[in-house]
Each structure stands twice: as structure tokens, then as C-alpha cells.
Motif scaffolding. Structure first.
Motif, short mmCIF file in Angstrom:
data_model
loop_
_atom_site.label_atom_id
_atom_site.label_comp_id
_atom_site.label_asym_id
_atom_site.label_seq_id
_atom_site.Cartn_x
_atom_site.Cartn_y
_atom_site.Cartn_z
N ALA A 163 0.83 -1.21 0.00
CA ALA A 163 0.00 0.00 0.00
C ALA A 163 0.86 1.25 0.00
O ALA A 163 0.55 2.24 -0.67
N ARG A 164 1.98 1.22 0.73
CA ARG A 164 2.91 2.36 0.77
C ARG A 164 3.47 2.63 -0.63
O ARG A 164 3.50 3.77 -1.07
N LYS A 165 3.87 1.58 -1.32
CA LYS A 165 4.42 1.73 -2.68
C LYS A 165 3.36 2.23 -3.66
O LYS A 165 3.63 3.08 -4.49
N ALA A 169 3.47 5.70 -5.68
CA ALA A 169 3.36 5.73 -7.13
C ALA A 169 2.26 6.70 -7.57
O ALA A 169 2.43 7.42 -8.55
N LEU A 170 1.14 6.69 -6.87
CA LEU A 170 0.05 7.62 -7.20
C LEU A 170 0.47 9.06 -6.95
O LEU A 170 0.07 9.95 -7.70
N ARG A 171 1.24 9.29 -5.92
CA ARG A 171 1.68 10.65 -5.59
C ARG A 171 2.64 11.17 -6.65
O ARG A 171 2.61 12.34 -7.00
N LEU A 172 3.48 10.29 -7.19
CA LEU A 172 4.47 10.69 -8.19
C LEU A 172 3.87 10.87 -9.58
O LEU A 172 4.43 11.56 -10.42
N SER A 173 2.72 10.24 -9.83
CA SER A 173 2.14 10.34 -11.18
C SER A 173 1.24 11.54 -11.34
O SER A 173 0.99 12.35 -10.57
#
Length: 173
Positions: A163-165, A169-173
Motif C-alpha cells: 500500500a505504501r508503494k 506511485a500515485l503521488r508521483l504520477s
């Protein structure tokens, strides 16, 4: 049998947010909580426990009702309500259901000042679905304590890391 899970957060507000979301998730029958307590180790060094259910207040309400009813029978409802509220509040304060307060206070003292934890007594859950719903909190969450078996604890840690990853990933996209 219930399981104890304690998850740490850098801020009290986030622990409170997760507890509120868990109440919603519980209404969807994805988790059954017996207790949910926010532990805070304040910047001032004091420990605060924020119980989901205030037993003193609940006892006072129940006592008021029964005191009023008995007071009506004996023609003095106000005195009956006052005595009932006092007795109910005392009874509620002495009842410690859920997670032991002494244990929680000792655990809260180990937290860094200014941080918080959420202690959950979970009777039943669908962990992958619950963690999926709480994914946005995963980057800040860390497992502090659990009474799960080693296998279940490792599975929970793996789900939290996934969930952390995903949140990262959502934050970076």
C-alpha cells in the motif's frame, strides 16, 4: 478471538482521520472493531488517550435514565436523576472495556513527542480491503505492536508495504 494492532503516525490528526475512516469501513462490514484508541505523546511530554467510547459519559447517561425512572416512582425525579447520573458516571469510570488503559499509556510514552498511534482491537476483518481503503495513510503508518502470529504479522507488514508503494506511485504520477 480479537487481535490487537497498534499503528504509529507522525501526527495526531492522521491517527484521528484513520479512526474516523475505520468507523465508516466498519459500517460496510469490512472490519469489526471492539475498541479504537488514539494515543498521543504530546509536544509537552504528556500522554493523552482518546477513547472511542467515553465510559464515564455513557454511564452517566444510563444512570440518569434509571435514576429519573426510579425518581418518578418515588415522586422525586430530579433527585433520582442526579443520584443516577452520579452512580452511572462512577460505574462507567470503573469499567475498562477493550484495551487496557495502563498498557496504552505505557505504550504512548514510548512514542516520539508530538506523534501518535492508533490502537485497534479487531474482532474480524478483511485486511487487504481495509488497507486498500486506507492506502493514502500508508506512507506515514508504521506497525508498532501486534499480538498476531508471526505469519499474520509478516503478511500485514507486506500489505502495508504494498500500500505504501502504491500510494507513493500515485503521488508521483
Amino acid at each position: 478471538m480479537s487481535n490487537l494492532v497498534v499503528v504509529g503516525f507522525p501526527k495526531v490528526a492522521e491517527a484521528e482521520d484513520v479512526r474516523r475512516e475505520l468507523v465508516t469501513i466498519q459500517q460496510e462490514h469490512l472490519i469489526t472493531l471492539e475498541d479504537a484508541v488514539v494515543l498521543e505523546h504530546g509536544d509537552d511530554g504528556h500522554v493523552h488517550l482518546r477513547q472511542a467510547i467515553n465510559m464515564t459519559a455513557a454511564g452517566a447517561m444510563g444512570g440518569t435514565f434509571w435514576g429519573l425512572l426510579i425518581g418518578l416512582i418515588f415522586a422525586n425525579p430530579l433527585l433520582g436523576a442526579a443520584v443516577g447520573a452520579g452512580a452511572g458516571a462512577a460505574s462507567g469510570a470503573l469499567n475498562d472495556i477493550g484495551i487496557n488503559d495502563k498498557f496504552l499509556a505505557e505504550l504512548a510514552e514510548t512514542l516520539p513527542q508530538g506523534s501518535a498511534a492508533l490502537a485497534l482491537l479487531v474482532r474480524d476483518s478483511t485486511p487487504d480491503r481495509v488497507i486498500e481503503r486506507l492506502r493514502r495513510h500508508a506512507p506515514h503508518a508504521r506497525l508498532i505492536h501486534t499480538n498476531l502470529s508471526h505469519t499474520d504479522e509478516e503478511a500485514l507488514k507486506a500489505q502495508l508495504e504494498t500500500a505504501r508503494k502504491q500510494a507513493e506511485a500515485l503521488r508521483l504520477s
